[in-house]
Scaffold this motif. Sequence first.
Motif, short mmCIF file in Angstrom:
data_model
loop_
_atom_site.label_atom_id
_atom_site.label_comp_id
_atom_site.label_asym_id
_atom_site.label_seq_id
_atom_site.Cartn_x
_atom_site.Cartn_y
_atom_site.Cartn_z
N VAL A 1 -3.74 10.63 8.66
CA VAL A 1 -3.67 9.50 8.00
C VAL A 1 -2.56 8.54 8.45
O VAL A 1 -3.05 7.15 8.67
CB VAL A 1 -3.47 9.74 6.41
N SER B 1 0.89 -1.26 -0.03
CA SER B 1 -0.11 0.25 -0.07
C SER B 1 0.95 1.21 0.10
O SER B 1 0.06 2.56 -0.22
CB SER B 1 -0.91 -0.14 1.19
N TRP C 1 5.74 3.48 7.23
CA TRP C 1 5.59 4.92 7.49
C TRP C 1 6.57 5.81 6.82
O TRP C 1 6.30 6.79 6.22
CB TRP C 1 5.53 5.09 8.84
N LEU D 1 0.54 -0.40 10.19
CA LEU D 1 1.63 0.11 9.11
C LEU D 1 2.95 0.23 10.04
O LEU D 1 2.93 0.70 11.10
CB LEU D 1 1.31 1.51 8.57
N ARG E 1 -4.02 6.72 11.65
CA ARG E 1 -4.82 5.51 11.08
C ARG E 1 -4.10 4.48 10.66
O ARG E 1 -4.53 3.32 11.03
CB ARG E 1 -6.07 6.06 10.22
N LEU E 2 -3.17 4.81 9.58
CA LEU E 2 -2.41 3.65 9.24
C LEU E 2 -1.71 2.90 10.15
O LEU E 2 -1.49 1.90 10.05
CB LEU E 2 -1.67 4.09 7.72
N ARG E 3 -1.06 3.66 11.18
CA ARG E 3 -0.48 2.89 12.22
C ARG E 3 -1.26 2.19 13.00
O ARG E 3 -0.70 1.10 13.43
CB ARG E 3 0.47 4.06 13.13
N LEU F 1 -0.86 4.63 -1.92
CA LEU F 1 -1.26 5.75 -0.97
C LEU F 1 -0.42 6.94 -1.18
O LEU F 1 -0.93 8.00 -0.97
CB LEU F 1 -1.28 5.13 0.68
#
Length: 902
Positions: free
Chosen positions: A797, A494, A811, A806, A800-802, A498
Amino acid sequence: MSVGAAVRRVRAYGGQFLLLAVLTLVVTLLISGVPRLVNRLAEQGLRAQLNSEPAARRDLSYTTRLEPATSQRTAMGNAVERFEALAADMPPQVRSAVTEKWYTVETAGARVVGPDLAARKLLVDLGLRAMPDIQSASTLVEGAWPSETYVPDRPIEVALDVDVARKLNLRTGSQLRIGRTDKDGNFLGGAPLVVSGLFRPVDRANGIWDGLPQLLQIIEPTGDGQPLVGVGVVAQSVLNKRAAEGWPVQTNWRYRLGVDRVNARELDQLIDGLQVMQRTHPPDLTLTQGADVPLRAFAAQIDAVRTLLAVIAAGVLATLAGLIVLAVGLATRRRRAEFVLLRARGGGATAGARRSFVESVLVVPVAAALGWWLGTLVPGAPDPTTPYLIAVTVLVTLALPVATLAVPAGGAVRRDLIRMRPSARRLTGEISLLLLAGLAAVLLRRRGLTLGEVDPLLVSVPVLLAIAAAVLALRAYPWPLLLVSRLAARTRGSVAFLGTARASRAAIAAPLVVVVLAIGTAAFCAVVAAGVDASRERAAAQIVPADAVIRGERFAPDTVDELGRLPGVRAVTRVLFEDDERLASDEIGTDAAIGQTDVLLIDGSGWDTVAREAQTGLSVPEALRTAQPGPGPLPAIVSPAIAADLAKVGLADSAFILVQGERYQFRVAGTEDAFPLLAANNNRFVILPWQALPKRITTPAPTSLLIAGDPLDAEALRVAGDQGQERYQRGGAVAGRERLLGVTVDTRADVRRGLGNGGANGILAFGFTAGAVGGTVLGLLAIAFTVLAGARSRGQVLSRLRTLGLSRRQWRGLLLVELTPLVAVSVLTGALVGAVLPLLLNPVLGLSAFTSGVPVRVAFEPSLVAAVLALGAVALGFAVAVEALNNRRLRLGEVLRLGEES
């Protein structure tokens, strides 16, 4: 609206106000301090320029004709009266620059005879000069000064310089007679003369000794049977008496401009004053002055560098203005909720603006005053910059209140989830901006400008072009990113998808413009500096198209071989130059009636060898390089003006030119606008191939010799050149001719060094360095603003991804993918603007004043690509570091828990 509450808010938002204060301080510091620094560098450059010239070059000399005086009053009394009158009649700007002045009255050189001269068989002409203040400028070695009391029938008393007396075999008490000679040189008798004393100057550099002919030197004879010429000092009363007896006398008044009295900011007025003196001097006097030559050269450099500095300053100040706008926008965005809440609680539409105005008043004027004060500490004469300082302070103070008025009254909006097409109004504005930038560029090229003046069009064109380029980049760069994002969506993982998706939707209009301005300014300075440096190399090669050149009168043919045997010498070739020759239409010399021209004879193959060995990059036209002896006219390279004149009278295929007494036929085989060894402004010349000359009674003798080699001993080259001239002089064909002067040796390295030193080069180097360094630093700062502008949405963002798993490595990869397009497009667009601007502005900047008249060429520099890549890497690393630092400060977990606008 209390001051205490405003102070507390300033403390609460200290970082934002500190940033605004620092930017304000930098702007006012630049406005106040840079003109002082430039003026100081200009004064230093002018001092260096004038000190590098002979001191006598700064003399304004009035001279009367050498003729019998009508009375004693005319001899000395009139000289005293006119001494102050001439100074009083000078234009004020010239008179104020005069620091020293002298006057003399003298007779023409007359033959002197005596036992001491006859002992060495010396033939001497001696002039008699009366000069006040000589006793204070010299020390009497022996004897006495000539007596001011005139006694009839007493010999004329004369004082001589010690060295002059020694060369003439004279001493105190030497008895001489001075008088006229007939046409055969026989002495006709005259007045008795005695050497009353010998003196030595206290300071030989004192301007009192610079009168011509020199009082401290003997003028050597220029040919066989010619006398030595010297000057002796006599009393004023004696000179008055001789003038009354009918001796021709001449008066000279000299006024020297002081180096410390010439103001670099008033050069134009001083030059105009010298022109006025040249036009309006008394008709019975001859005015001789050479001060305007170095002053005009320096004024041309100052005008060019001030124009260049205006362009650089426009880019730097526009970048700082953009940074202030970004800082204000960032501060307003962070306090948006505060202003919305203030309106919701019943505050008026201007309540937030009034609050921001009070806060700005507490910060901005103080920072502006501090920046102005720091600028005054820079040594140098100030410029009238107070109006600009006031305007900057007012505008920056009002920036925050005006930005507060633009805060929407509603709540926060998730702008990152909205894809808005540009409105018709915005598209119209952007198209108008592009058209305006193009029109301004065309007008600037067609209209030109007056060097040395701050032209509004000149300073606006770089800014307009940078903004236009940024707008085009904003419109263009999302499209390739969208394609990359679609491709990335088909791959595993991703991070790439992203990162490219977010990069394509980033709204970074204002920050990108500022980055382009900053990087464009830095690139412009780098490209122009490289162009000036390369043009100086070409100028040095034009002046010395080898490693060294020996210039003299005429050299013996074997001088080339003698030079070739010197250590370090790899190749030598001969050159012959003669100026102001007439073109003829036939071999008997019928004038072609097309004016005069300079003639240059070169050995084509020899020149080509020297150029190749010296690595000058110069090429010899094929017509000269391949020419061989044969029937018919010689192939010649001529200037366009000569070619046009020959074509007009039908002599392009057959014309004649005189070279050292022999006439040669030539035809036009090609044209060149300029040629090495010739002055850059020389537009009338004929170049002939030496190796193809037909056999004649006499063989041309070279006047210059080009040498390639490393290392070269300039003194050894000078000795070899002098010996070559002496061998030529001793030849039977030149027996009895005038004495040849010593040769001069110039090396290309010394010429190149001289072009880069002195004059206004210090200001030029400062401008390039300050522009490049300042643009780069401000560009990195603008990139930091660009990163911070979208830091909050990226933080949400990433939070949220962490939370979704993620990793830290992913990251960082996501951050790198998202920021790389932004940094790349801003740096590349700025570099492109900086590379294009010199092509547009170079013809109107007048930078040839720094390259000895050789036009400055700016072209693509391969090193610029490496510099842009390095800067891009640094900028990307800086952007990632700023983002990481900001995320650590915001604590991404809290960003997620507190909400989108926390």
